[in-house]
Structures are given as structure tokens and as C-alpha cells.
Design a protein around this motif. Structure first.
Motif, PDB file in Angstrom:
ATOM      1  N   ASP A   5       0.686  -1.176  -0.291  1.00 25.48           N
ATOM      2  CA  ASP A   5       0.117   0.046  -0.020  1.00 25.48           C
ATOM      3  C   ASP A   5       0.896   1.364   0.007  1.00 25.48           C
ATOM      4  OD1 ASP A   5      -2.478   1.156  -0.221  1.00 25.48           O
ATOM      5  OD2 ASP A   5      -3.185   0.108   1.847  1.00 25.48           O
ATOM      6  N   TYR A   6       0.343   2.459   0.120  1.00 26.68           N
ATOM      7  CA  TYR A   6       0.927   3.563   0.185  1.00 26.68           C
ATOM      8  C   TYR A   6       1.815   4.147  -1.199  1.00 26.68           C
ATOM      9  CZ  TYR A   6      -0.098   2.248   4.880  1.00 26.68           C
ATOM     10  OH  TYR A   6      -0.657   1.740   6.049  1.00 26.68           O
ATOM     11  N   THR A   7       1.335   3.671  -2.252  1.00 24.82           N
ATOM     12  CA  THR A   7       2.171   4.033  -3.412  1.00 24.82           C
ATOM     13  C   THR A   7       1.638   5.215  -4.164  1.00 24.82           C
ATOM     14  OG1 THR A   7       0.730   2.511  -4.692  1.00 24.82           O
ATOM     15  CG2 THR A   7       2.896   1.601  -3.806  1.00 24.82           C
ATOM     16  N   THR A   8       0.236   5.684  -3.759  1.00 29.20           N
ATOM     17  CA  THR A   8      -0.167   7.031  -4.364  1.00 29.20           C
ATOM     18  C   THR A   8      -0.173   8.008  -3.150  1.00 29.20           C
ATOM     19  OG1 THR A   8      -2.330   6.172  -3.843  1.00 29.20           O
ATOM     20  CG2 THR A   8      -1.549   5.730  -5.894  1.00 29.20           C
TER      21      THR A   8
ATOM     22  N   ASP B 265      15.540  -0.402  -1.716  1.00 26.09           N
ATOM     23  CA  ASP B 265      15.537  -0.463  -0.397  1.00 26.09           C
ATOM     24  C   ASP B 265      14.194  -0.780   0.472  1.00 26.09           C
ATOM     25  OD1 ASP B 265      17.996   0.902  -0.182  1.00 26.09           O
ATOM     26  OD2 ASP B 265      17.024   2.960  -0.506  1.00 26.09           O
ATOM     27  N   ALA B 266      13.334  -1.440  -0.620  1.00 24.85           N
ATOM     28  CA  ALA B 266      11.910  -1.944  -0.008  1.00 24.85           C
ATOM     29  C   ALA B 266      11.526  -3.042  -1.120  1.00 24.85           C
ATOM     30  CB  ALA B 266      11.106  -0.845   0.363  1.00 24.85           C
ATOM     31  N   ASN B 267      10.650  -3.876  -0.583  1.00 24.53           N
ATOM     32  CA  ASN B 267       9.976  -4.701  -1.498  1.00 24.53           C
ATOM     33  C   ASN B 267       8.838  -4.014  -2.264  1.00 24.53           C
ATOM     34  OD1 ASN B 267      11.572  -6.815  -0.559  1.00 24.53           O
ATOM     35  ND2 ASN B 267      10.109  -7.542   0.881  1.00 24.53           N
ATOM     36  N   ASN B 268       8.317  -3.116  -1.816  1.00 27.82           N
ATOM     37  CA  ASN B 268       7.374  -2.478  -2.304  1.00 27.82           C
ATOM     38  C   ASN B 268       7.230  -1.026  -1.739  1.00 27.82           C
ATOM     39  OD1 ASN B 268       4.898  -2.528  -0.461  1.00 27.82           O
ATOM     40  ND2 ASN B 268       5.336  -4.883  -1.091  1.00 27.82           N
TER      41      ASN B 268
END
Length: 105
Positions: free
Chosen positions: A12-15, A54-57
Motif C-alpha cells: 500500500d502507500y504507493t499514491t 530499499d524496500a520490497n514495495n
């Protein structure tokens, strides 16, 4: 006390909407939802990965993070932002992410 929230690696948190207004996959955890739940707005620090590696997503370019922070600040939030991970999460990353809300001169 600050609440350093990891807004990545959670699908989540991609927008800006999911980060600031309404987290779809993690209900109640967007910045303004946390404020509505009673957490003091100035204590919520949004943690972001510096690069996709630095992160998976959940990666956003720091210029996009700046737009999201400006949106949140426009709605009364005045917490902060942190970045994961050094050396990619450096002063330049922070300066870019803060540029529209808290410019660094």
C-alpha cells in the motif's frame, strides 16, 4: 514521543491518496486516518524507502513524496518524513521530499 510509521513494504502507500487520505489495503493507517484516530498530527513521521531496492514495495520518488507531504500539510498535518536507507537516503533526498512543504535553504 514520535510515531515513525513505515509507509512501505505493506502492499500500500504507493499514491498520495493511499499515503495521506485513505489506505486501501491497510484500513485506518493513512496519515489523516491516524490523525482522525487521535494520534497528534505533529507526531506522525512518514517513513519512505530511498530507492526501489530499499524496500520490497511502496517506493515513490522523493519529488512525488513532496507532493504528498504538501497535500497532507494542506490538511493540517505537520509531522515529518524520514527515509530508509543510507547512503541513498541522504540530505538531497530529504531536501527534495521537503521542498514543497518545508523548504531547506
Amino acid at each position: 514521543m514520535q510515531y515513525n510509521v513505515q509507509f512501505y513494504n505493506q502492499q500500500d502507500y504507493t499514491t498520495c491518496d493511499s499515503l495521506v487520505v485513505s489506505a486501501a489495503k491497510n484500513p485506518g493507517t493513512a496519515i489523516l486516518q491516524l490523525v482522525q484516530a487521535g494520534i497528534p498530527q505533529q507526531k506522525i513521521v512518514a517513513g519512505r524507502p530511498a530507492t526501489p531496492a530499499d524496500a520490497n514495495n511502496g517506493y515513490m520518488p522523493p519529488s512525488t513524496v513532496a507532493q504528498c507531504l504538501q497535500q497532507a500539510k494542506g490538511k493540517g498535518w505537520s509531522g515529518g518524513v524520514m527515509v530508509w536507507e543510507y547512503p541513498n537516503g541522504n540530505a538531497q533526498w530529504i531536501q527534495t521530499a521537503r521542498a514543497q512543504s518545508w523548504p531547506v535553504s
